[in-house]
Design a protein around this motif. Structure first.
Motif: not given
Ligand SMILES: [Zn+2]
Length: 429
Positions: A212, A91, A273, A89, A345
Motif C-alpha cells: 500500500k 483497517h 479512493h 480496503h 475503509d
C-alpha cells in the motif's frame, strides 16, 4: 535396492491414503433455495454445494445422486446463497470511533486487540476475505496468523502491513505531531525511489502480501490536502517495480488527479479512493487494467459522527469538500467502463462489520446490484490474483459463503443482514 525403496514408497503412499482420506476429509453439503452464480450472473435454484476439507468439491443440484450421504449438512432453506464477500480496503487495527488526538490515549498493543474484535465483526458480517491496507506494528500479520491458526475467528486476511508514503504525507505516522514527538523509526516513510524500494523490501520481509502506498494527501490526516501529490512518479514507479518483482500487487491511496494518473502510468494495480479522477484517468485505468476501489459510503458516516469521534476539524472540512465529488466520480468511472472492486475503509472510518452498508450507496450512484456484488466477489478475487481461492462458488475455491433472506439482486440491502456465514465449509454465524 532402488526397487525396494520404490516399492516401500508406494506402500507408504497407499497406507497414507488409506489412513488419511476417509478419516481427515471433512465433507459438508450446503443447501439453500437459491444461489447467486456471480461468474454467470444468474440465480441457480436448489443448489447443493459439496465442500471437502475447506474447498468446494462439487456444485450440484439438490437430489443429485452424487451428493455424499454421510456428509455434514448446512441447510439454508428459504435463503439465497452467495460467495463469501471480499472487502478490498479495511483497517483491522483501527477504531472508527477513536479519531484525531484521542488515538494517543492508547498504547500500541491496544490496536492489535481492537483488530481481533474487528476481524470477528467483519467475518460475521459476511466478509470472509479482507485486504488490510495499512496498520502499524505488523498488527495485520499477527492477526492473520492468529486467525489462520484458529486462536481467534476472522476472515482470510491479505496484509499490507504499513502504508508507505513520504515524509509529512498522509501515511507518515507522526504527521500532525510536533517535532519533539517524532519520528520513531518506522518502515512507513521514505523519500526518493531507492527509499521506497527499501521500504517495499522491508515490509515484504515481515509479511506484507500487498503493498500500500500513499501517493496523495488524505482526509483523516490533519495537515495535508487530498488533492496534493505526495510521491513523485519516480517514487511510485520504484515501489511498483519492486513490488511486482516480488510478486505483490500495489494498492495506491490517491485522491488527487495528478497522483491518480501517475499511479496508473506507473502500473499500480488498484487505485484507492480515486476521488478526483477524470476522463483521462478512466482511459488510463482501462488501458492499464487497473481497478478503482472507491469508499463512497464513508461520507455519510464521517459527516454524521466524525465530530463526536474526535475527528480533526481539518478532516471534516476536507470531507465536506470531497465526499460528494467522489460519488460523482464513482458514477462517471463506472459509466466509462472502469473496472470496480468493493473497498470501504471499514474499521478505520466507520465501525467494523458495517462494511455492507456501501452496497446500497454503490447502487444509488449508478451500479446495478449484480455489479456491486461482483465488485465484492469475482472482481475482488481477480484484483487480488486469487481467483483460485475466493470470489465465487466454484469447484476448487474455498467453501466461503454468505446467505441472505430474499433476493439481493432486488434489494442489495439484504447483504447488511446476513442470515448465515460459512468459511471453509464451517458455519461461523
Ligand atoms: Zn484506508
Amino acid at each position: 535396492m532402488p526397487q525396494a525403496k520404490a516399492t516401500s514408497r508406494i506402500f507408504l503412499g497407499a497406507l497414507a491414503a488409506l489412513l488419511c482420506a476417509p478419516v481427515l476429509a471433512a465433507t459438508t453439503v450446503v443447501t439453500a433455495d437459491r444461489m447467486l452464480d456471480v461468474l454467470a450472473g444468474r440465480m441457480v435454484d436448489k443448489p447443493a454445494v459439496v465442500v471437502v476439507d475447506g474447498r468446494i468439491r462439487a456444485v450440484l443440484a439438490q437430489g443429485d445422486a452424487a451428493i455424499p450421504k454421510d456428509a455434514g449438512r448446512i441447510d439454508l432453506s428459504g435463503q439465497t446463497l452467495l460467495p463469501g464477500l471480499v472487502d478490498m480496503h479495511v483497517h483491522l487495527a483501527s477504531d472508527a470511533t477513536i479519531d484525531g488526538y484521542r488515538e494517543l490515549d492508547y498504547t500500541d498493543a491496544f490496536w492489535v486487540a481492537v483488530g481481533v474484535a474487528n476481524a470477528r465483526a467483519m467475518l460475521e458480517a459476511g466478509f470472509t476475505t479482507v485486504r488490510n491496507v495499512g496498520s502499524r506494528g505488523y498488527a495485520d500479520v499477527g492477526i492473520k496468523q492468529a486467525v489462520d491458526a484458529g486462536y481467534v475467528p476472522g476472515p482470510r486476511i491479505v496484509p499490507a502491513t504499513y502504508a508507505l508514503g513520504s515524509t509529512g504525507g498522509h501515511c507518515d505516522g507522526t504527521e500532525g505531531l510536533p517535532p519533539s514527538f517524532a519520528p520513531v523509526a518506522t518502515p512507513s516513510v521514505a523519500d526518493g525511489p531507492e527509499g521506497f524500494r527499501k521500504l517495499v523490501r522491508t515490509v515484504h520481509k515481515y509479511g506484507a502480501e500487498v503493498i500500500k502506498i500513499c501517493a496523495t494527501g488524505g482526509v483523516l490526516s490533519r495537515t495535508d490536502a487530498p488533492g496534493a501529490q505526495q510521491m513523485s512518479f519516480e517514487e511510485i514507479k520504484a515501489a511498483v517495480d519492486e513490488a511486482h518483482r516480488l510478486g505483490l500487487k500495489v494498492a495506491a491511496h490517491a485522491h488527487g488527479l495528478s497522483g491518480i494518473n501517475d499511479c496508473l502510468r506507473a502500473g499500480c494495480d488498484t487505485i484507492e479512493h480515486a476521488s478526483l479522477a477524470n476522463e483521462e484517468s478512466f482511459a488510463l485505468a482501462k488501458a492499464h487494467g487497473a481497478w478503482f476501489s472507491m469508499d463512497i459510503y464513508d461520507d455519510d458516516y464521517i459527516l454524521a459522527e466524525g465530530r463526536k469521534n474526535g475527528m480533526f476539524e481539518e478532516s471534516l472540512a476536507k470531507e465536506r469538500a470531497i465526499g460528494l465529488k467522489q460519488r460523482q466520480t464513482f458514477r462517471a468511472a463506472y459509466a466509462a467502463g472502469v473496472k470496480m472492486i468493493f473497498g470501504t475503509d471499514n474499521g478505520g472510518v466507520f465501525p467494523a462489520g458495517q462494511n455492507a452498508l456501501q452496497f446500497a450507496t454503490m447502487v444509488q450512484w449508478g451500479m446495478p446490484p449484480l455489479e456491486a456484488i461482483r465488485a465484492a466477489t469475482r472482481n475482488a478475487a481477480q484484483a487480488l490474483g486469487r481467483e483460485g481461492d475466493v470470489g465465487a462458488i466454484e469447484v476448487g475455491r474455498y467453501g466461503d459463503f454468505v446467505a441472505v433472506q430474499g433476493d439481493p439482486l432486488q434489494d442489495v440491502r439484504l447483504l447488511e443482514h446476513p442470515t448465515a456465514v460459512i468459511k471453509g465449509g464451517e458455519r461461523v454465524k
